[in-house]
Design a protein around this motif. Structure first.
Motif, PDB file in Angstrom:
ATOM      1  N   GLN A  54     -23.432 -22.282  -7.987  1.00  0.00           N
ATOM      2  CA  GLN A  54     -23.520 -23.361  -8.976  1.00  0.00           C
ATOM      3  C   GLN A  54     -24.732 -23.189  -9.888  1.00  0.00           C
ATOM      4  O   GLN A  54     -24.586 -23.290 -11.103  1.00  0.00           O
ATOM      5  CB  GLN A  54     -23.506 -24.728  -8.292  1.00  0.00           C
ATOM      6  CG  GLN A  54     -23.098 -25.865  -9.228  1.00  0.00           C
ATOM      7  CD  GLN A  54     -24.232 -26.337 -10.107  1.00  0.00           C
ATOM      8  OE1 GLN A  54     -25.383 -26.360  -9.697  1.00  0.00           O
ATOM      9  NE2 GLN A  54     -23.918 -26.696 -11.330  1.00  0.00           N
ATOM     10  N   PRO A  55     -25.939 -22.928  -9.381  1.00  0.00           N
ATOM     11  CA  PRO A  55     -27.056 -22.684 -10.303  1.00  0.00           C
ATOM     12  C   PRO A  55     -26.774 -21.526 -11.267  1.00  0.00           C
ATOM     13  O   PRO A  55     -27.090 -21.602 -12.452  1.00  0.00           O
ATOM     14  CB  PRO A  55     -28.233 -22.363  -9.380  1.00  0.00           C
ATOM     15  CG  PRO A  55     -27.907 -23.080  -8.118  1.00  0.00           C
ATOM     16  CD  PRO A  55     -26.409 -22.974  -7.986  1.00  0.00           C
ATOM     17  N   ALA A  56     -26.141 -20.476 -10.749  1.00  0.00           N
ATOM     18  CA  ALA A  56     -25.815 -19.330 -11.601  1.00  0.00           C
ATOM     19  C   ALA A  56     -24.831 -19.718 -12.696  1.00  0.00           C
ATOM     20  O   ALA A  56     -24.882 -19.173 -13.801  1.00  0.00           O
ATOM     21  CB  ALA A  56     -25.246 -18.187 -10.758  1.00  0.00           C
ATOM     22  N   SER A  57     -23.962 -20.680 -12.421  1.00  0.00           N
ATOM     23  CA  SER A  57     -22.965 -21.094 -13.416  1.00  0.00           C
ATOM     24  C   SER A  57     -23.592 -21.752 -14.637  1.00  0.00           C
ATOM     25  O   SER A  57     -22.960 -21.858 -15.683  1.00  0.00           O
ATOM     26  CB  SER A  57     -21.918 -22.032 -12.790  1.00  0.00           C
ATOM     27  OG  SER A  57     -22.462 -23.327 -12.580  1.00  0.00           O
ATOM     28  N   VAL A  58     -24.832 -22.213 -14.511  1.00  0.00           N
ATOM     29  CA  VAL A  58     -25.546 -22.786 -15.657  1.00  0.00           C
ATOM     30  C   VAL A  58     -26.723 -21.904 -16.064  1.00  0.00           C
ATOM     31  O   VAL A  58     -27.644 -22.352 -16.742  1.00  0.00           O
ATOM     32  CB  VAL A  58     -26.002 -24.246 -15.383  1.00  0.00           C
ATOM     33  CG1 VAL A  58     -24.811 -25.167 -15.280  1.00  0.00           C
ATOM     34  CG2 VAL A  58     -26.887 -24.343 -14.152  1.00  0.00           C
ATOM     35  N   GLY A  59     -26.695 -20.642 -15.601  1.00  0.00           N
ATOM     36  CA  GLY A  59     -27.692 -19.673 -16.025  1.00  0.00           C
ATOM     37  C   GLY A  59     -29.059 -19.851 -15.396  1.00  0.00           C
ATOM     38  O   GLY A  59     -30.071 -19.544 -16.023  1.00  0.00           O
TER      39      GLY A  59
ATOM     40  N   LEU B  14     -31.013 -37.697 -21.078  1.00  0.00           N
ATOM     41  CA  LEU B  14     -30.532 -36.862 -19.969  1.00  0.00           C
ATOM     42  C   LEU B  14     -29.144 -36.309 -20.267  1.00  0.00           C
ATOM     43  O   LEU B  14     -28.859 -35.140 -19.991  1.00  0.00           O
ATOM     44  CB  LEU B  14     -30.518 -37.663 -18.665  1.00  0.00           C
ATOM     45  CG  LEU B  14     -31.879 -38.027 -18.098  1.00  0.00           C
ATOM     46  CD1 LEU B  14     -31.718 -38.956 -16.903  1.00  0.00           C
ATOM     47  CD2 LEU B  14     -32.676 -36.798 -17.737  1.00  0.00           C
ATOM     48  N   TYR B  15     -28.274 -37.120 -20.836  1.00  0.00           N
ATOM     49  CA  TYR B  15     -26.933 -36.658 -21.185  1.00  0.00           C
ATOM     50  C   TYR B  15     -27.012 -35.517 -22.207  1.00  0.00           C
ATOM     51  O   TYR B  15     -26.318 -34.509 -22.074  1.00  0.00           O
ATOM     52  CB  TYR B  15     -26.083 -37.801 -21.736  1.00  0.00           C
ATOM     53  CG  TYR B  15     -24.731 -37.322 -22.193  1.00  0.00           C
ATOM     54  CD1 TYR B  15     -23.739 -37.048 -21.275  1.00  0.00           C
ATOM     55  CD2 TYR B  15     -24.467 -37.107 -23.536  1.00  0.00           C
ATOM     56  CE1 TYR B  15     -22.499 -36.569 -21.671  1.00  0.00           C
ATOM     57  CE2 TYR B  15     -23.237 -36.643 -23.957  1.00  0.00           C
ATOM     58  CZ  TYR B  15     -22.254 -36.367 -23.024  1.00  0.00           C
ATOM     59  OH  TYR B  15     -21.036 -35.895 -23.422  1.00  0.00           O
ATOM     60  N   ALA B  16     -27.883 -35.677 -23.201  1.00  0.00           N
ATOM     61  CA  ALA B  16     -28.027 -34.632 -24.218  1.00  0.00           C
ATOM     62  C   ALA B  16     -28.485 -33.314 -23.592  1.00  0.00           C
ATOM     63  O   ALA B  16     -28.067 -32.239 -24.030  1.00  0.00           O
ATOM     64  CB  ALA B  16     -29.015 -35.081 -25.296  1.00  0.00           C
ATOM     65  N   ARG B  17     -29.322 -33.390 -22.567  1.00  0.00           N
ATOM     66  CA  ARG B  17     -29.822 -32.178 -21.912  1.00  0.00           C
ATOM     67  C   ARG B  17     -28.779 -31.523 -21.019  1.00  0.00           C
ATOM     68  O   ARG B  17     -28.871 -30.343 -20.726  1.00  0.00           O
ATOM     69  CB  ARG B  17     -31.037 -32.506 -21.055  1.00  0.00           C
ATOM     70  CG  ARG B  17     -32.261 -32.792 -21.852  1.00  0.00           C
ATOM     71  CD  ARG B  17     -33.420 -33.035 -20.933  1.00  0.00           C
ATOM     72  NE  ARG B  17     -34.610 -33.411 -21.678  1.00  0.00           N
ATOM     73  CZ  ARG B  17     -35.692 -33.897 -21.135  1.00  0.00           C
ATOM     74  NH1 ARG B  17     -35.750 -34.082 -19.835  1.00  0.00           N
ATOM     75  NH2 ARG B  17     -36.706 -34.219 -21.894  1.00  0.00           N
ATOM     76  N   THR B  18     -27.799 -32.297 -20.542  1.00  0.00           N
ATOM     77  CA  THR B  18     -26.874 -31.750 -19.561  1.00  0.00           C
ATOM     78  C   THR B  18     -25.444 -31.557 -20.068  1.00  0.00           C
ATOM     79  O   THR B  18     -24.677 -30.856 -19.433  1.00  0.00           O
ATOM     80  CB  THR B  18     -26.798 -32.653 -18.314  1.00  0.00           C
ATOM     81  OG1 THR B  18     -26.367 -33.955 -18.703  1.00  0.00           O
ATOM     82  CG2 THR B  18     -28.123 -32.717 -17.610  1.00  0.00           C
ATOM     83  N   SER B  19     -25.094 -32.142 -21.181  1.00  0.00           N
ATOM     84  CA  SER B  19     -23.692 -32.154 -21.602  1.00  0.00           C
ATOM     85  C   SER B  19     -23.134 -30.758 -21.894  1.00  0.00           C
ATOM     86  O   SER B  19     -21.933 -30.539 -21.751  1.00  0.00           O
ATOM     87  CB  SER B  19     -23.491 -33.058 -22.817  1.00  0.00           C
ATOM     88  OG  SER B  19     -24.257 -32.598 -23.908  1.00  0.00           O
ATOM     89  N   ASN B  20     -23.959 -29.811 -22.276  1.00  0.00           N
ATOM     90  CA  ASN B  20     -23.459 -28.464 -22.594  1.00  0.00           C
ATOM     91  C   ASN B  20     -23.923 -27.412 -21.600  1.00  0.00           C
ATOM     92  O   ASN B  20     -23.744 -26.221 -21.851  1.00  0.00           O
ATOM     93  CB  ASN B  20     -23.898 -28.054 -24.007  1.00  0.00           C
ATOM     94  CG  ASN B  20     -23.176 -28.873 -25.044  1.00  0.00           C
ATOM     95  OD1 ASN B  20     -21.996 -29.161 -24.910  1.00  0.00           O
ATOM     96  ND2 ASN B  20     -23.886 -29.248 -26.082  1.00  0.00           N
ATOM     97  N   ARG B  21     -24.495 -27.830 -20.481  1.00  0.00           N
ATOM     98  CA  ARG B  21     -24.938 -26.839 -19.482  1.00  0.00           C
ATOM     99  C   ARG B  21     -23.742 -26.129 -18.903  1.00  0.00           C
ATOM    100  O   ARG B  21     -22.763 -26.732 -18.508  1.00  0.00           O
ATOM    101  CB  ARG B  21     -25.727 -27.528 -18.367  1.00  0.00           C
ATOM    102  CG  ARG B  21     -27.098 -27.930 -18.815  1.00  0.00           C
ATOM    103  CD  ARG B  21     -27.786 -28.790 -17.798  1.00  0.00           C
ATOM    104  NE  ARG B  21     -27.880 -28.239 -16.471  1.00  0.00           N
ATOM    105  CZ  ARG B  21     -28.877 -27.476 -16.023  1.00  0.00           C
ATOM    106  NH1 ARG B  21     -29.847 -27.152 -16.837  1.00  0.00           N
ATOM    107  NH2 ARG B  21     -28.881 -27.036 -14.792  1.00  0.00           N
ATOM    108  N   GLY B  22     -23.800 -24.829 -18.885  1.00  0.00           N
ATOM    109  CA  GLY B  22     -22.716 -24.038 -18.328  1.00  0.00           C
ATOM    110  C   GLY B  22     -21.547 -23.829 -19.275  1.00  0.00           C
ATOM    111  O   GLY B  22     -20.580 -23.164 -18.937  1.00  0.00           O
ATOM    112  N   ALA B  23     -21.630 -24.404 -20.489  1.00  0.00           N
ATOM    113  CA  ALA B  23     -20.555 -24.233 -21.464  1.00  0.00           C
ATOM    114  C   ALA B  23     -20.560 -22.793 -21.965  1.00  0.00           C
ATOM    115  O   ALA B  23     -21.613 -22.209 -22.186  1.00  0.00           O
ATOM    116  CB  ALA B  23     -20.729 -25.199 -22.627  1.00  0.00           C
ATOM    117  N   LYS B  24     -19.406 -22.261 -22.123  1.00  0.00           N
ATOM    118  CA  LYS B  24     -19.300 -20.865 -22.592  1.00  0.00           C
ATOM    119  C   LYS B  24     -18.873 -20.830 -24.020  1.00  0.00           C
ATOM    120  O   LYS B  24     -18.225 -21.627 -24.538  1.00  0.00           O
ATOM    121  CB  LYS B  24     -18.326 -20.108 -21.723  1.00  0.00           C
ATOM    122  CG  LYS B  24     -18.732 -20.214 -20.276  1.00  0.00           C
ATOM    123  CD  LYS B  24     -18.505 -18.941 -19.557  1.00  0.00           C
ATOM    124  CE  LYS B  24     -18.734 -19.152 -18.113  1.00  0.00           C
ATOM    125  NZ  LYS B  24     -19.711 -18.633 -17.425  1.00  0.00           N
TER     126      LYS B  24
END
Length: 75
Positions: free
Chosen positions: A15-20, A65-75
């Motif tokens: 899971q951590p790897a999935s968000v780099g 917080l939403y702004a920081r997380t909404s695109n994490r892991g997006a390709k």
């Protein structure tokens, strides 16, 4: 190349790897996130008892917080 056993990788690496991120980088992010959620909860509790206090504090924190997380892991 040696790989981590699957149960270990599933719990701590994938899971951590999935968000780099690495494990400790991800832990730091999650702990900071939890801290700010706690601060938002406290602000909301203060606001519940004193409506004029902390009127937008919790919602501002949640939006940040939403702004920081909404695109994490997006390709």
């Amino acid at each position: 190349m040696s790989h981590a056993p699957e149960p270990f990788a599933r719990l701590f690496i994938n899971q951590p790897a999935s968000v780099g991120e690495g494990y400790f980088e991800h832990m730091g992010f999650a702990l900071r996130f939890a801290f700010w959620l706690f601060v938002a909860a406290l602000a909301a509790m203060v606001h519940a008892f004193v409506p004029a206090a902390c009127e937008k504090t919790a919602s501002r924190i949640v939006a940040r917080l939403y702004a920081r997380t909404s695109n994490r892991g997006a390709k």
